[in-house]
Write a protein that holds these residues in place. Structure first.
Motif, PDB file in Angstrom:
ATOM      1  N   PHE A 119      -6.181   1.430   6.147  1.00  0.00           N
ATOM      2  CA  PHE A 119      -5.793   1.487   4.738  1.00  0.00           C
ATOM      3  C   PHE A 119      -6.470   2.655   4.028  1.00  0.00           C
ATOM      4  N   VAL A 120      -5.784   3.182   3.013  1.00  0.00           N
ATOM      5  CA  VAL A 120      -6.402   3.988   1.962  1.00  0.00           C
ATOM      6  C   VAL A 120      -5.830   3.472   0.638  1.00  0.00           C
ATOM      7  N   ASN A 121      -6.488   3.838  -0.461  1.00  0.00           N
ATOM      8  CA  ASN A 121      -5.898   3.503  -1.754  1.00  0.00           C
ATOM      9  C   ASN A 121      -4.992   4.637  -2.209  1.00  0.00           C
ATOM     10  N   LEU A 122      -4.323   4.456  -3.330  1.00  0.00           N
ATOM     11  CA  LEU A 122      -3.425   5.470  -3.862  1.00  0.00           C
ATOM     12  C   LEU A 122      -3.765   5.664  -5.334  1.00  0.00           C
ATOM     13  N   ILE A 123      -4.507   6.739  -5.625  1.00  0.00           N
ATOM     14  CA  ILE A 123      -5.008   6.949  -6.981  1.00  0.00           C
ATOM     15  C   ILE A 123      -4.088   7.835  -7.819  1.00  0.00           C
ATOM     16  N   HIS A 124      -3.161   8.543  -7.171  1.00  0.00           N
ATOM     17  CA  HIS A 124      -2.233   9.404  -7.883  1.00  0.00           C
ATOM     18  C   HIS A 124      -1.047   8.550  -8.327  1.00  0.00           C
ATOM     19  N   ALA A 125      -0.966   8.270  -9.613  1.00  0.00           N
ATOM     20  CA  ALA A 125       0.031   7.325 -10.116  1.00  0.00           C
ATOM     21  C   ALA A 125       1.456   7.777  -9.849  1.00  0.00           C
ATOM     22  N   GLN A 126       1.685   9.071  -9.761  1.00  0.00           N
ATOM     23  CA  GLN A 126       3.042   9.569  -9.564  1.00  0.00           C
ATOM     24  C   GLN A 126       3.406   9.757  -8.085  1.00  0.00           C
ATOM     25  N   GLN A 127       2.410   9.637  -7.195  1.00  0.00           N
ATOM     26  CA  GLN A 127       2.663   9.803  -5.762  1.00  0.00           C
ATOM     27  C   GLN A 127       3.402   8.578  -5.243  1.00  0.00           C
ATOM     28  N   ARG A 128       4.515   8.792  -4.582  1.00  0.00           N
ATOM     29  CA  ARG A 128       5.328   7.664  -4.146  1.00  0.00           C
ATOM     30  C   ARG A 128       4.683   6.878  -3.016  1.00  0.00           C
ATOM     31  N   GLY A 129       4.054   7.576  -2.071  1.00  0.00           N
ATOM     32  CA  GLY A 129       3.472   6.874  -0.935  1.00  0.00           C
ATOM     33  C   GLY A 129       2.411   7.699  -0.254  1.00  0.00           C
ATOM     34  N   ILE A 130       1.770   7.112   0.739  1.00  0.00           N
ATOM     35  CA  ILE A 130       0.742   7.797   1.516  1.00  0.00           C
ATOM     36  C   ILE A 130       1.369   8.346   2.795  1.00  0.00           C
ATOM     37  N   HIS A 131       0.565   9.026   3.594  1.00  0.00           N
ATOM     38  CA  HIS A 131       1.028   9.576   4.874  1.00  0.00           C
ATOM     39  C   HIS A 131       0.575   8.630   5.993  1.00  0.00           C
ATOM     40  N   TRP A 160      -4.554  -0.700  -2.273  1.00  0.00           N
ATOM     41  CA  TRP A 160      -4.588  -0.405  -0.839  1.00  0.00           C
ATOM     42  C   TRP A 160      -3.179  -0.233  -0.308  1.00  0.00           C
ATOM     43  N   VAL A 161      -3.024   0.725   0.563  1.00  0.00           N
ATOM     44  CA  VAL A 161      -1.757   0.951   1.264  1.00  0.00           C
ATOM     45  C   VAL A 161      -2.108   1.327   2.698  1.00  0.00           C
ATOM     46  N   GLY A 162      -1.367   0.809   3.661  1.00  0.00           N
ATOM     47  CA  GLY A 162      -1.663   1.161   5.044  1.00  0.00           C
ATOM     48  C   GLY A 162      -0.831   0.384   6.024  1.00  0.00           C
ATOM     49  N   MET A 163      -1.378   0.177   7.202  1.00  0.00           N
ATOM     50  CA  MET A 163      -0.676  -0.504   8.281  1.00  0.00           C
ATOM     51  C   MET A 163      -1.558  -1.595   8.885  1.00  0.00           C
ATOM     52  N   GLU A 164      -0.941  -2.708   9.250  1.00  0.00           N
ATOM     53  CA  GLU A 164      -1.633  -3.805   9.925  1.00  0.00           C
ATOM     54  C   GLU A 164      -1.018  -4.040  11.295  1.00  0.00           C
TER      55      GLU A 164
END
Length: 322
Positions: free
Chosen positions: A57-69, A28-32
């Motif tokens: 939150f969303v998850n991050l399934i792309h292993a090479q992607q540095r971060g989410i938007h 999970w990646v996101g903001m609280e």
């Protein structure tokens, strides 16, 4: 004044670059703690606009992607939550928008909202009314398990200890036996005066403010208004805290406490029976805490029904206690 150069020069976005360190997927990646206005209908026909704290939150399934938007999550939440009243359907649409905005890098999304809802409550006996603020917690997730929505709130009530009540009655019996020895004639006026004085009621049972924390998952396509849920639980307990209180209301509250002696186990079972068998409820979890006046620690009981758990359905609820 906006910088005109920014309109012609592309701004760097290092978030889309390949990770500079070790690659890997993230749960999970996101903001609280986002502050947003929210409209909510508790079921009484009145839509209230409240100040909410939102976690996205969303998850991050792309292993090479540095971060989410993260800005996309914020802007979508702002656009979706400030208009029509928030409900399960509107949150599902928002979560689908989260995933659409992160297509290819996320396949799960979650949102949590926390706010207080004011509900008008009548006094027990007088003609007065007052406001009660109930905390509301909404959580929705969208994943490979489908869409999930849960509603949480707290009911605050008074609990009078049955053991303390029994011990108090014993002391009152002893005091009565001393004041009116066996074989002595009983004078009605004298007994009434004794009962109405402080010498007669020599002991009183201890009572305390108590909290029932509810977490409920509505059945698919079922309507579960907050006020209806609160009313059902408060009626089962019998001693919900009051708002406007005159002397006649306080006396009625004392009577309700005397007729609803309960340990935390009793309170948990009352709520369990009130929620069990309701076709509109797919699952529930209840935590009952009696904030004891006798000692410095709480008496606590848990009970649940149906099902609430989906593996990896949502991120850990930091600062979001159920």
């Amino acid at each position: 004044m906006k910088n005109r150069d920014s309109a012609v020069r592309p701004l760097p976005d290092v978030g889309i670059d390949a990770t500079a360190g070790a690659a890997g997927r993230l749960d999970w990646v996101g903001m609280e703690g986002i502050a947003l206005p929210v409209c909510f209908d508790a079921g009484g026909g009145e839509v209230q606009r409240v100040a909410a704290t939102v976690d996205t939150f969303v998850n991050l399934i792309h292993a090479q992607q540095r971060g989410i938007h993260m800005s996309r999550l914020y802007l979508l939440a702002d656009a979706h939550l400030g208009g029509k009243p928030v409900d399960a359907a509107s949150l599902e649409r928002l979560l689908r928008a989260f995933l659409h905005s992160h297509e290819g890098i996320a396949d799960r999304a979650c949102i949590r909202l926390r706010f207080d809802m004011l509900v008008r409550r009548a006094a027990l006996r007088s003609d007065n009314h007052g406001w009660r603020a109930y905390p509301v917690r909404l959580e929705a997730s969208l994943s490979e398990h489908g869409f999930r929505f849960e509603l949480g709130t707290d009911v605050v009530y008074s609990s009078t200890c049955p053991a303390s009540a029994a011990l108090s009655r014993q002391l009152i019996q002893h005091q009565f036996a001393e004041a009116f020895p066996p074989g002595a004639s009983l004078d009605h006026a004298g007994v009434m005066a004794w009962l109405g004085g402080e010498r007669g009621i020599v002991a009183t049972p201890h009572a305390q403010r108590s909290t029932a924390r509810l977490r409920v998952r509505p059945a698919p396509d079922a309507s579960l208004p907050l006020i209806a849920l609160l009313d059902r639980v408060e009626q089962a307990l019998g001693t919900a805290v009051q708002t406007a209180v005159k002397r006649e209301d306080e006396q009625a509250f004392a009577l309700a406490n005397g007729g609803n002696l309960m340990f935390c186990e009793d309170a948990a079972r009352r709520i369990q029976h009130a929620l069990d068998g309701d076709a509109a409820i797919a699952g529930f979890n209840v935590r009952v805490a009696h904030h004891e006046s006798l000692h410095a620690h709480d008496a606590v009981a848990y009970v649940q029904g149906g099902t609430l758990e989906d593996v990896m359905s949502s991120p850990p609820a930091a600062g979001f206690p159920w």
